[in-house]
Design a protein around this motif. Structure first.
Motif, short mmCIF file in Angstrom:
data_model
loop_
_atom_site.label_atom_id
_atom_site.label_comp_id
_atom_site.label_asym_id
_atom_site.label_seq_id
_atom_site.Cartn_x
_atom_site.Cartn_y
_atom_site.Cartn_z
N ARG A 151 -2.31 8.90 16.47
CA ARG A 151 -2.05 7.46 16.61
C ARG A 151 -2.00 6.73 15.27
O ARG A 151 -1.85 5.52 15.23
N GLY A 152 -2.12 7.46 14.18
CA GLY A 152 -2.22 6.84 12.86
C GLY A 152 -1.05 5.95 12.50
O GLY A 152 -1.23 4.82 12.06
N LEU A 153 0.16 6.43 12.69
CA LEU A 153 1.32 5.62 12.35
C LEU A 153 1.49 4.45 13.31
O LEU A 153 2.02 3.40 12.92
N ALA A 154 1.04 4.59 14.54
CA ALA A 154 1.07 3.45 15.47
C ALA A 154 0.13 2.36 14.98
O ALA A 154 0.45 1.16 15.08
N VAL A 155 -1.01 2.75 14.43
CA VAL A 155 -1.95 1.78 13.86
C VAL A 155 -1.31 1.10 12.66
O VAL A 155 -1.35 -0.13 12.53
N VAL A 156 -0.69 1.88 11.78
CA VAL A 156 -0.03 1.32 10.60
C VAL A 156 1.07 0.35 11.04
O VAL A 156 1.17 -0.77 10.52
N GLU A 157 1.88 0.76 12.00
CA GLU A 157 2.97 -0.08 12.50
C GLU A 157 2.45 -1.40 13.07
O GLU A 157 3.06 -2.46 12.90
N ALA A 158 1.30 -1.35 13.74
CA ALA A 158 0.72 -2.55 14.35
C ALA A 158 0.13 -3.50 13.30
O ALA A 158 0.18 -4.72 13.48
N LEU A 159 -0.42 -2.96 12.22
CA LEU A 159 -1.12 -3.78 11.24
C LEU A 159 -0.23 -4.27 10.09
O LEU A 159 -0.51 -5.29 9.49
N ALA A 160 0.81 -3.51 9.79
CA ALA A 160 1.68 -3.85 8.65
C ALA A 160 2.84 -4.73 9.11
O ALA A 160 3.27 -4.67 10.26
N ASP A 161 3.34 -5.52 8.19
CA ASP A 161 4.54 -6.31 8.46
C ASP A 161 5.79 -5.45 8.29
O ASP A 161 6.81 -5.69 8.92
N ARG A 162 5.70 -4.44 7.42
CA ARG A 162 6.78 -3.48 7.18
C ARG A 162 6.14 -2.17 6.74
O ARG A 162 5.08 -2.17 6.14
N TRP A 163 6.83 -1.07 7.01
CA TRP A 163 6.38 0.22 6.47
C TRP A 163 7.57 1.17 6.42
O TRP A 163 8.59 0.93 7.05
N GLY A 164 7.43 2.22 5.64
CA GLY A 164 8.51 3.17 5.52
C GLY A 164 8.12 4.36 4.66
O GLY A 164 6.95 4.51 4.28
N VAL A 165 9.11 5.17 4.35
CA VAL A 165 8.92 6.37 3.54
C VAL A 165 9.98 6.39 2.46
O VAL A 165 11.14 6.08 2.73
N GLU A 166 9.58 6.72 1.24
CA GLU A 166 10.52 6.86 0.13
C GLU A 166 10.36 8.24 -0.48
O GLU A 166 9.23 8.70 -0.70
N ILE A 180 0.87 -1.17 0.00
CA ILE A 180 0.00 0.00 0.00
C ILE A 180 0.91 1.22 0.00
O ILE A 180 1.78 1.35 0.87
N GLU A 181 0.74 2.09 -0.98
CA GLU A 181 1.52 3.32 -1.04
C GLU A 181 0.58 4.51 -1.12
O GLU A 181 -0.39 4.48 -1.87
N VAL A 182 0.89 5.54 -0.35
CA VAL A 182 0.16 6.80 -0.45
C VAL A 182 1.20 7.88 -0.74
O VAL A 182 2.15 8.04 0.01
N VAL A 183 1.00 8.56 -1.86
CA VAL A 183 1.95 9.57 -2.33
C VAL A 183 1.32 10.94 -2.18
O VAL A 183 0.20 11.17 -2.64
N ASP A 184 2.04 11.83 -1.49
CA ASP A 184 1.58 13.22 -1.37
C ASP A 184 2.68 14.16 -1.86
O ASP A 184 3.75 13.70 -2.27
N THR A 185 2.41 15.45 -1.81
CA THR A 185 3.34 16.42 -2.37
C THR A 185 4.01 17.28 -1.31
O THR A 185 4.35 18.43 -1.54
N ARG A 186 4.21 16.70 -0.13
CA ARG A 186 4.94 17.40 0.93
C ARG A 186 6.17 16.58 1.30
O ARG A 186 6.25 15.99 2.38
N ARG A 187 7.11 16.56 0.41
CA ARG A 187 8.35 15.81 0.61
C ARG A 187 9.10 16.29 1.86
O ARG A 187 9.86 15.54 2.47
N LYS A 208 6.61 12.40 -1.90
CA LYS A 208 7.11 11.32 -1.05
C LYS A 208 6.02 10.26 -1.03
O LYS A 208 4.85 10.55 -1.23
N ALA A 209 6.44 9.02 -0.81
CA ALA A 209 5.50 7.91 -0.68
C ALA A 209 5.66 7.28 0.69
O ALA A 209 6.77 6.94 1.09
N VAL A 210 4.56 7.16 1.40
CA VAL A 210 4.55 6.40 2.65
C VAL A 210 3.94 5.06 2.28
O VAL A 210 2.86 5.00 1.70
N TRP A 211 4.64 3.99 2.60
CA TRP A 211 4.20 2.67 2.18
C TRP A 211 4.11 1.71 3.36
O TRP A 211 4.75 1.91 4.38
N ALA A 212 3.30 0.69 3.17
CA ALA A 212 3.17 -0.38 4.15
C ALA A 212 2.97 -1.68 3.38
O ALA A 212 2.32 -1.68 2.32
#
Length: 145
Positions: A106-121, A82-89, A128-132
């Protein structure tokens, strides 16, 4: 208010949508993701929450007036990405502990709990893309793949 254009692209292993960076766009991102996950025969609960959190972050913290955000779902290597790309690099998300009384944060804590991996590119400026990634059950293959 001007006309809102939603762009969708799709293949057997990828789905993408470009939406306005508004609360309505974030809701649409989740709804469209759920439809595609169901079409692929995948569970929707965890991935839908990840999409919802990342899309909410994109429209809240990554919004630039007049610019849209994108959501891309792809199946690769036994995982759903799952990737979400926005324009605030310049605004890189970092998980933080929210105050007990806080309504958000708490949004990123939820993502961290549900995803096996996540990060930012970092993408091409200004993106920038935030992915999980969520690992798919072994032996399960999505319909239509």
């Amino acid at each position: 208010m001007g006309e809102v254009t939603t762009q969708i692209w799709c293949s057997a292993h990828q789905f993408g949508v470009q939406l306005p960076a508004t609360p309505r766009g974030a809701r649409q991102a989740r709804q469209l993701a759920v439809e595609k996950l169901r079409a692929w025969g995948l569970p929707t609960d965890g991935p839908a929450l990840i999409v919802a959190e990342l899309a909410a972050n994109a429209v809240t913290h990554g919004r630039v007036p007049g610019r849209d955000f994108q959501v891309v779902l792809s199946l690769r290597g036994g995982a759903l990405r799952i990737e979400v790309v926005d324009t605030r690099r310049d605004r890189i998300p970092v998980p933080q502990e929210a105050d007990a009384d806080a309504e958000g944060g708490r949004g990123l804590a939820v993502v961290e709990a549900l995803a096996d991996r996540w990060g930012v590119e970092q993408g091409p400026p200004p993106c920038k893309a935030v992915w999980a990634e969520v690992d798919l059950p072994t032996g399960g293959s999505p319909e239509g793949s």
